[in-house]
Design an enzyme around this catalytic site. Structure first.
Site, PDB file in Angstrom:
ATOM      1  N   PHE A  66      43.438  78.940  54.516  1.00  0.00           N
ATOM      2  CA  PHE A  66      43.179  77.946  53.371  1.00  0.00           C
ATOM      3  C   PHE A  66      42.440  79.142  52.400  1.00  0.00           C
ATOM      4  CE2 PHE A  66      42.053  73.657  55.196  1.00  0.00           C
ATOM      5  CZ  PHE A  66      43.724  73.436  55.197  1.00  0.00           C
ATOM      6  N   HIS A 111      28.393  69.045  48.771  1.00  0.00           N
ATOM      7  CA  HIS A 111      29.693  68.244  48.930  1.00  0.00           C
ATOM      8  C   HIS A 111      30.366  68.629  50.225  1.00  0.00           C
ATOM      9  CE1 HIS A 111      33.184  66.221  47.432  1.00  0.00           C
ATOM     10  NE2 HIS A 111      33.949  67.165  47.589  1.00  0.00           N
TER      11      HIS A 111
END
Ligand code: FAD
Length: 281
Positions: free
Chosen positions: A212, A262
């Site tokens: 990623f 978040h």
């Protein structure tokens, strides 16, 4: 910061739309385990890994029906003004009040950009069409978006996106708090006053994290990378080390006064619950 202050730090959770009925069921359970954290809202990705807008909307609908606020991610790449207008009308009809507005990435072999070239154009269009109906979050890149010419140009692109009407920004994940604080300071010098909320990626699987990070341009510090490599397939050690590293990062961010956290949940509850327990959230 006291325990009470930590408890009141707003958090949001990000999920991706499951592709199978088993995945839908599993995610419903994951959400129930995470809801006691009282997220301000949950966001649901779109397009990443080939997911469709239907999957995003279905997941958003489920979250809203469970009594939590939810925001679909909405990317404009390849879209026309007509299709975006229709999508906004559907969001309104579903009772959606928040959108994470993105450009997205062109799938390989895809023809062209469509009628929107950058996320700033999508944000401006949403405001033109729907006024203040939606609370709009946009993406921010403390370590620079991988396609940007340089950090200064990327910052200017971010400022343009904010001025087009964004209410808040969520960052790409990072493991270097200095990059975040510098980005926030530089944005403030350019007149940005909206909250820039750090995106937090728990470390649970080193090969997935490396993949990623290479794709999205997030830097894994050399010492973290070499430790992870040293653990080989020893999952328990990777997770224990990852929890330490990310807890410390969150503590540093909290001490620096971040407006919220978040969490990229990757549709799992344990890593985020572990982190929040360590942080007293
Ligand atoms: P933009 O803000 O448009 O920026 C894209 C690039 O263009 C940057 O390099 C920027 O510097 C440059 N740029 C912008 N404006 C200008 C200009 N006027 N002139 C010159 N250059 C300019 N992807 C998905 O597919 N689905 C998702 O659900 C998803 N969710 C995400 C959530 C978060 C919090 C983040 C951080 C990323 C997410 N992404 C998702 C990835 C995102 O779509 C990609 O990073 C994409 O390449 C850029 O999207 P953006 O909205 O940041 O684009």
């Amino acid at each position: 910061m006291s325990k009470l202050d930590s408890a009141s730090l707003p958090i949001s959770l990000e999920f991706f739309p499951p592709k199978t009925p088993e995945g839908v069921e599993k995610l419903a359970m994951v959400r129930q385990r995470l809801y006691p954290l009282r997220p301000q809202y949950c966001s649901v990705t779109y397009g990443a890994g080939g997911s469709t807008q239907d999957g995003t909307i279905q997941t958003v609908r489920a979250i809203l029906s469970e009594g939590f606020d939810a925001a679909p991610h909405f990317s404009c790449i390849g879209a026309s003004k007509g299709s975006v207008r229709e999508q906004l009308a559907q969001f309104k009809a579903e009772g959606i009040r928040r959108i994470v507005a993105l450009r997205g990435d062109l799938p390989s072999g895809y023809g062209g950009f469509g009628e929107f070239r950058y996320a700033s154009e999508l944000v401006a269009f949403i405001r033109e069409e729907t006024g203040d109906h939606f609370h709009i979050e946009v993406a921010a890149y403390p370590e620079m978006h991988p396609q940007a010419r340089n950090p200064q140009a990327d910052l200017q692109a971010f400022v343009t996106k904010v001025k087009a009407g964004a209410n808040a920004a969520l960052t790409q994940y990072f493991f270097n708090a200095d990059a975040y604080f510098r980005f926030v300071d530089e944005a403030a010098r350019e007149g940005v006053t909206i909250p820039i909320i750090p995106g937090i990626m728990p470390i649970t699987n080193s090969s997935q994290l490396m993949r990623f990070s290479d794709a999205c341009g997030a830097e894994i510090p050399r010492w973290v990378r070499s430790r992870l490599e040293g653990f080989g397939d020893d999952k328990a050690s990777i997770q224990a080390f990852g929890l330490d590293v990310v807890t410390q990062l969150c503590e540093q961010l909290r001490r620096g006064g971040v407006p919220g956290l978040h969490f990229y949940t990757m549709n799992q509850s344990a890593p985020v619950l572990g982190l929040c327990e360590r942080l007293g959230i």
